[in-house]
Each structure stands twice: as structure tokens, then as C-alpha cells.
Enzyme design. Sequence first.
Site, short mmCIF file in Angstrom:
data_model
loop_
_atom_site.label_atom_id
_atom_site.label_comp_id
_atom_site.label_asym_id
_atom_site.label_seq_id
_atom_site.Cartn_x
_atom_site.Cartn_y
_atom_site.Cartn_z
N ASP A 65 -13.22 -3.92 16.00
CA ASP A 65 -12.15 -4.46 15.02
C ASP A 65 -12.04 -6.06 15.12
OD1 ASP A 65 -9.81 -4.80 13.71
OD2 ASP A 65 -8.69 -3.70 14.93
N ARG A 98 0.77 -1.25 0.06
CA ARG A 98 0.04 -0.08 0.14
C ARG A 98 0.88 1.28 0.08
NH1 ARG A 98 -2.55 0.85 6.02
NH2 ARG A 98 -0.94 0.66 7.33
N GLU A 106 -13.48 -5.64 4.87
CA GLU A 106 -12.22 -6.09 4.51
C GLU A 106 -12.14 -7.48 4.02
OE1 GLU A 106 -9.25 -4.55 7.33
OE2 GLU A 106 -10.73 -3.04 7.66
N HIS A 142 -8.49 -3.49 1.76
CA HIS A 142 -9.00 -2.91 2.81
C HIS A 142 -10.04 -1.72 2.67
CE1 HIS A 142 -8.67 -0.67 6.63
NE2 HIS A 142 -7.46 -1.32 7.03
C1 BG6 Z 1 -7.79 -2.74 10.01
C2 BG6 Z 1 -7.27 -3.50 11.28
O1 BG6 Z 1 -7.81 -3.67 9.04
O2 BG6 Z 1 -6.89 -1.66 9.74
C3 BG6 Z 1 -7.20 -2.54 12.49
O3 BG6 Z 1 -7.97 -4.67 11.64
C4 BG6 Z 1 -6.21 -1.33 12.12
O4 BG6 Z 1 -6.43 -2.96 13.40
C5 BG6 Z 1 -7.02 -0.81 10.74
O5 BG6 Z 1 -6.38 -0.37 13.07
C6 BG6 Z 1 -6.17 0.65 10.41
O6 BG6 Z 1 -4.94 0.32 10.32
P1 BG6 Z 1 -3.76 1.27 9.66
O7 BG6 Z 1 -2.51 0.66 9.66
O8 BG6 Z 1 -4.40 1.74 8.13
O9 BG6 Z 1 -4.04 2.51 10.56
#
Ligand code: BG6
Length: 289
Positions: free
Chosen positions: A200, A83, A260, A155
Site C-alpha cells: 500500500d 463512490r 490508482e 481507484h
Molecule cells: C487504497 C488505499 O487506495 O484503497 C488502501 O491505499 C485501502 O489503504 C484500499 O485499504 C481499499 O480501501 P477501501 O475503503 O475500498 O477498502
Amino acid sequence: MAKQSPSCFPSSDVVFLDRGNGTSVLVHLHGATILSWKCHGQEVLFLSEKAVFDNKKAIRGGIPVVFPNFGPWDLGPQHGFARTKRWKLEVPPRKDSSGNVVAEFILEDNEATRAVWDFRFRLVYTVQVMDKTLTLNVTVNNVDSKDFDFTCLLHTYFRIPDISKTAVIGLQNTKYVDKVKDGEKATETREEIRIDENYDRVYMDTPSEIVVGKVADGSHSIIMQTFDFPDTVVWNPWADKAKGMSDFGDDEYINMVCVEAGCVTNRVQLNAGQKFECSQKLTFVPATQ
Ligand code: BG6
């Protein structure tokens, strides 16, 4: 306004798949992050007003690609490096005879990725925009002479009018790991999941069809179908966590939910020379009222 139109970016940074009739997808080459999916004029994806576009940080919103690791990672950054790497546009957007638009992006290992994760790989990401459907296909090719394993996930941040009026439907009776409660395991009992706190959860072995946002508030909903993505993560940081995130507005948790599709519970084992494919298909269902 969240930056969801091509004019917000240098043209070398983004790829626009325009199907016409108010239906389009905007992809940033940083992470091959889909920033926008408009379906008949309606934006489906959430992108934070505070998202950072410095070609370094992961973009907060849209659909970032998580590979080769979901979550915290001993070897490198949380959610892996896909990403935050620059992807290459392999096949520019082109229309087929039905008017659907397809483009293909690739990410290959380089010195920087091998310094973190010493494997040769080729990720192919195919984005197809149809009338009311967005199909995303990820192919992981192991082009190394040694085997590797990975986790991966799309995501997806859905834009919703109000989290208190949104449901995620289709996960009843599936087992989940609650990351908010130190990984406690339980089984989902609800037919309609409503979210009203920091949420989560990693749902395991989930059905291949999930509905997001089907509530009687007059807005659209999305049917999410997955193929060879056995798990589904549902995430909303809620108010307190939102305040601690520099690239996310304090109140934005009201207007988003992440659902996701991933291969995250069990690492995918990929032998040298083999490939693995997984995909998700999102279908826009217009408001009925
Ligand atoms: C989700 C996770 O997929 O992504 C969470 O399950 C996490 O634990 C969230 O906080 C966001 O992650 P990031 O690294 O983009 O802040």
C-alpha cells in the site's frame, strides 16, 4: 462469475457503452463505478465475486471514483462519498464518426453531501471507449461562493492472471509513502515492481506513463497515462488482509492489482467558481506471444 455484463443488473442501474467488436464498458450509476472494460473480448478490470450491489456500499472492484477525500476522513467515510452516491447519466452513450463511444455522468451536491462536506460542487465524469483505449476525464467544478479543497483518485482495479507474474513499471526513482510501514518515506529503486506481500504505497510526482502487467506470461499489458494526476497509489491487500474483507474473496488478491491515479499528496485548492480537470488514459496492449 463476477457481474461484468449488463444482464446481471436492472437496466436502470447500469449504462453500457458498446463499441462493437468485443469492446465495451459497463458503468454502474452507484458511484459511476466502471464494472467492466472489455477490449476485443478480453476483460481488463477486476471485480470481486463478493462485490456487494446494494446501492449503498462501495463496489469492490472496477474503477470507483474517490472524491472529495482519499483515505480515512475526519468528516465522512473513507475515500469520500462519490463512490457511494447515485450519479446521473447526463449524456447517454453516443458514437462519434470514428465509432468511439462517449458518455457523461454527473454528481452534484445535495443535502446529504452538504451535511458531510458543506460545499456546492458539480463533478463531471466523461468516459470514452476507443478501439484499444479507455479515457476517463474528471472535472471538478466549484459552484459555491466559497473556496474548497479536496483530494481525488481513480481507484482502478486491474484483473491479472497471477500477481507473482505481474510487474508495475515506470515508478523507478520516485518517492513514496509506505502506508503499511506507518507512512515511512523512501525512494523506489526497482525498475519492475513485483508484489509479494500486503502492499500500500503512495508514489508521489510520478511519471505520466506507467505499464501494468508487462511480464513474459503471455498475457496483455496496460499502459496507463495520466494528466494532472500527480500521484499513483499501488495496492494489493495480500492474503491476511483479504480474509478480513467481507466483500473480497480470500484468494482474489492473486488476480488483482490496484494502480490508482490520484491527486492525494497535496489537496487541490479550488476557488469559488473555478474548475479543475484530471484524466487517465488506459491503453490495451495485446499479448505478444
Ligand atoms: C487504497 C488505499 O487506495 O484503497 C488502501 O491505499 C485501502 O489503504 C484500499 O485499504 C481499499 O480501501 P477501501 O475503503 O475500498 O477498502
